[in-house]
Design an enzyme around this catalytic site. Structure first.
Site, short mmCIF file in Angstrom:
data_model
loop_
_atom_site.label_atom_id
_atom_site.label_comp_id
_atom_site.label_asym_id
_atom_site.label_seq_id
_atom_site.Cartn_x
_atom_site.Cartn_y
_atom_site.Cartn_z
N ARG A 37 -6.21 -7.01 0.78
CA ARG A 37 -7.48 -6.84 1.50
C ARG A 37 -8.14 -8.18 1.84
O ARG A 37 -9.32 -8.24 2.17
CB ARG A 37 -8.44 -5.98 0.66
CG ARG A 37 -7.88 -4.60 0.39
CD ARG A 37 -8.89 -3.66 -0.23
NE ARG A 37 -8.26 -2.40 -0.63
CZ ARG A 37 -8.03 -1.38 0.17
NH1 ARG A 37 -8.38 -1.46 1.44
NH2 ARG A 37 -7.46 -0.28 -0.28
N HIS A 69 4.72 -4.05 0.60
CA HIS A 69 3.84 -3.56 1.66
C HIS A 69 2.94 -4.71 2.09
O HIS A 69 2.31 -5.37 1.26
CB HIS A 69 2.98 -2.39 1.15
CG HIS A 69 2.42 -1.54 2.24
ND1 HIS A 69 1.60 -2.05 3.23
CD2 HIS A 69 2.53 -0.21 2.49
CE1 HIS A 69 1.24 -1.06 4.04
NE2 HIS A 69 1.80 0.06 3.62
N TYR A 72 -3.48 -4.82 4.49
CA TYR A 72 -4.10 -3.79 5.33
C TYR A 72 -4.88 -4.37 6.52
O TYR A 72 -5.21 -3.63 7.45
CB TYR A 72 -5.04 -2.94 4.48
CG TYR A 72 -4.35 -2.14 3.41
CD1 TYR A 72 -3.15 -1.46 3.66
CD2 TYR A 72 -4.90 -2.04 2.13
CE1 TYR A 72 -2.53 -0.72 2.68
CE2 TYR A 72 -4.27 -1.29 1.14
CZ TYR A 72 -3.09 -0.63 1.42
OH TYR A 72 -2.47 0.10 0.44
N HIS A 109 2.33 -1.42 8.73
CA HIS A 109 1.92 -0.45 9.75
C HIS A 109 2.02 -1.14 11.11
O HIS A 109 1.62 -2.30 11.25
CB HIS A 109 0.49 0.01 9.50
CG HIS A 109 0.32 0.69 8.17
ND1 HIS A 109 -0.88 0.79 7.52
CD2 HIS A 109 1.22 1.32 7.36
CE1 HIS A 109 -0.73 1.44 6.39
NE2 HIS A 109 0.54 1.77 6.27
N GLU A 145 6.33 1.24 9.43
CA GLU A 145 6.05 2.53 8.82
C GLU A 145 5.41 3.48 9.83
O GLU A 145 4.49 3.10 10.56
CB GLU A 145 5.09 2.32 7.64
CG GLU A 145 4.71 3.59 6.92
CD GLU A 145 3.79 3.32 5.74
OE1 GLU A 145 3.22 4.30 5.22
OE2 GLU A 145 3.63 2.15 5.35
N ASP A 179 7.07 7.76 6.01
CA ASP A 179 6.13 8.26 5.00
C ASP A 179 6.00 9.76 5.19
O ASP A 179 5.66 10.23 6.28
CB ASP A 179 4.77 7.56 5.18
CG ASP A 179 3.77 7.94 4.11
OD1 ASP A 179 3.45 9.15 4.00
OD2 ASP A 179 3.28 7.05 3.40
N HIS A 182 2.38 10.92 6.06
CA HIS A 182 2.05 10.53 7.43
C HIS A 182 2.78 11.42 8.43
O HIS A 182 2.20 11.85 9.44
CB HIS A 182 2.43 9.07 7.68
CG HIS A 182 1.68 8.10 6.84
ND1 HIS A 182 1.94 6.75 6.85
CD2 HIS A 182 0.64 8.26 5.98
CE1 HIS A 182 1.12 6.14 6.01
NE2 HIS A 182 0.33 7.04 5.47
N HIS A 216 8.49 6.52 1.98
CA HIS A 216 7.32 6.64 1.13
C HIS A 216 7.15 8.12 0.84
O HIS A 216 6.85 8.90 1.75
CB HIS A 216 6.07 6.08 1.81
CG HIS A 216 6.06 4.59 1.88
ND1 HIS A 216 5.14 3.88 2.62
CD2 HIS A 216 6.85 3.66 1.28
CE1 HIS A 216 5.38 2.58 2.48
NE2 HIS A 216 6.41 2.44 1.67
N ASP A 229 -4.72 11.00 6.83
CA ASP A 229 -3.86 10.26 5.90
C ASP A 229 -4.46 10.31 4.50
O ASP A 229 -5.19 9.40 4.10
CB ASP A 229 -3.70 8.81 6.39
CG ASP A 229 -2.83 7.97 5.47
OD1 ASP A 229 -2.19 8.55 4.57
OD2 ASP A 229 -2.80 6.75 5.66
N HIS A 231 -3.00 10.96 0.74
CA HIS A 231 -1.87 11.21 -0.15
C HIS A 231 -2.31 12.09 -1.32
O HIS A 231 -3.47 12.05 -1.74
CB HIS A 231 -1.31 9.90 -0.70
CG HIS A 231 -0.76 9.00 0.36
ND1 HIS A 231 -0.08 7.83 0.05
CD2 HIS A 231 -0.76 9.07 1.71
CE1 HIS A 231 0.29 7.23 1.18
NE2 HIS A 231 -0.12 7.97 2.19
N GLU A 261 3.76 6.72 -3.50
CA GLU A 261 2.42 6.15 -3.36
C GLU A 261 1.40 7.25 -3.67
O GLU A 261 0.32 7.31 -3.10
CB GLU A 261 2.19 5.64 -1.94
CG GLU A 261 3.10 4.52 -1.50
CD GLU A 261 2.91 4.18 -0.03
OE1 GLU A 261 2.98 3.00 0.30
OE2 GLU A 261 2.68 5.10 0.79
#
Length: 282
Positions: A37, A69, A72, A109, A145, A179, A182, A216, A229, A231, A261
Site C-alpha cells: 500500500r 502479488h 495495490y 492486476h 490476474e 482468481d 473474480h 487464486h 470482489d 473473497h 486468499e
C-alpha cells in the site's frame, strides 16, 4: 500434481514467508515483496535475500510455485502519463526485488481506464507498460490476474487478457492467473461440471492454457455475475464443493501454484488439507 498454498505474511522480512508457508503445510505460496500500500520501500538487505533463499531450500519449496502479488497502487493502464510512469516504475522495482530473490513470476492486476479512455486504449497502455518493464528487467514474468469487473478495472473478460498478451513483445515473460472469486463475480460459472468445463474451455480457446501460471482459489461472498470482489473462506460462499473438487482433479491445473486468499487465515492449514482430500485416486 497439485501445489496448494496461501498468500502468507512477510511481516518482519521476506524470509518469514517460507517459514509461514511451511507452518500451514503449503507446497506453494504468495507474498508481498514490499509494502503493498506504499509506493516506496527500502531496498532488500543482502542478508534478508540470502535468508529467504536458505529457507526456500530448507523447506523444499520450488520457485515455480512461488507467486508474489504486486502492490495495490499500481495501475499499468492509467490514462495519466505521469501516474502511469509512476506505476510501471514501481513495478520495475517489484520485478527487480523478485529477481534478487530468484523468483520467476509476479502477479499483478492488469490496470484500470478510470472511465477516461476506452478499454482498447487501456489495453494498449497496459501492454506498453509491460514492454517497458521487460526492457528494464531480466527474467521474472508478469502474471496478469483476471478481475471481478468492479469499477473501471480491466481483465474481467478473458478477451482483455488475450488482447494484452497479443501486444506484449516478449510472450515468454507474460502469463495469466485465474482468481475463482473474480471469475465468478465477472459471470464465469464454476459451480457444476458443465459450467466449469464451459468456463475452462472458453479460457483455453480465448487465452490458452499455455499462459496459465497460477490459480487464486477463493470462495465468493456474492453470487454469480454481480461484479463484487469479496473473497470468502472455502465452503462458506457461493461456489460450493463441486467447484473445488473439479479444480483439484483438473490435470490442466497441475504444476502451477494454487494460492488461497480466503478471508480467515487461521483456516488455511485446514483448507489446504481439505483441498488435497478432494483429489481422486487413480
Amino acid at each position: 500434481m497439485k501445489y496448494v498454498g496461501a498468500h502468507v505474511s512477510a511481516t518482519g522480512g521476506v524470509s518469514k514467508a517460507p517459514i509461514n508457508a511451511h507452518e500451514i503445510n503449503a507446497k506453494a505460496f504468495a507474498l508481498f515483496v514490499k509494502n503493498q500500500r506504499r509506493w516506496d520501500a527500502k531496498p532488500l538487505e543482502k542478508a534478508e535475500i540470502e535468508k529467504f533463499k536458505k529457507e526456500i531450500k530448507e523447506f523444499d519449496f520450488n520457485m515455480d510455485y512461488i507467486l508474489p502479488h504486486a502492490g495495490y497502487l499500481i495501475n499499468l493502464g492509467n490514462p495519466d502519463l505521469e501516474k502511469r510512469e509512476k506505476s510501471y516504475t514501481a513495478m520495475i522495482d517489484e520485478v527487480n526485488r523478485c529477481e534478487e530473490l530468484g523468483i520467476l513470476y509476479i502477479n499483478v492486476h492488469p490496470g484500470s481506464h478510470l472511465k477516461e479512455i476506452s478499454e482498447d486504449e487501456c489495453i494498449n497502455l497496459i501492454a506498453d507498460s509491460i514492454n517497458i518493464i521487460h526492457s528494464k528487467t531480466k527474467f521474472t514474468s508478469i502474471v496478469l490476474e483476471n478481475t471481478a469487473g468492479q469499477g473501471s478495472n480491466m481483465g474481467y473478460k478473458f478477451e482483455h487478457l488475450r488482447d494484452i498478451i497479443k501486444k506484449v513483445e516478449n510472450k515468454k515473460r507474460v502469463a495469466v492467473c485465474i482468481d475463482t472469486c473474480h471469475s465468478f463475480a465477472a459471470g464465469y460459472d464454476l459451480r457444476t461440471k458443465e459450467t466449469y468445463e464451459k468456463t475452462m474451455s472458453d479460457f483455453g480457446e480465448i487465452v490458452g492454457f499455455e499462459y496459465l501460471r497460477g490459480i487464486h482459489l477463493n470462495d465468493s461472498m456474492y453470487d454469480l455475475g454481480l461484479k463484487k470482489d469479496r473473497h470468502e473462506s472455502l465452503l462458506k460462499g457461493k461456489l460450493g464443493e463441486e467447484c473445488f473438487k473439479l479444480i483439484m482433479n483438473d490435470e490442466r491445473l497441475d504444476n502451477i501454484p494454487i494460492i488461497l486468499e480466503t478471508v480467515d487465515e487461521s483456516l488455511w492449514a485446514k483448507e489446504i488439507e481439505y483441498l488435497y482430500s478432494l483429489v481422486e485416486k487413480k
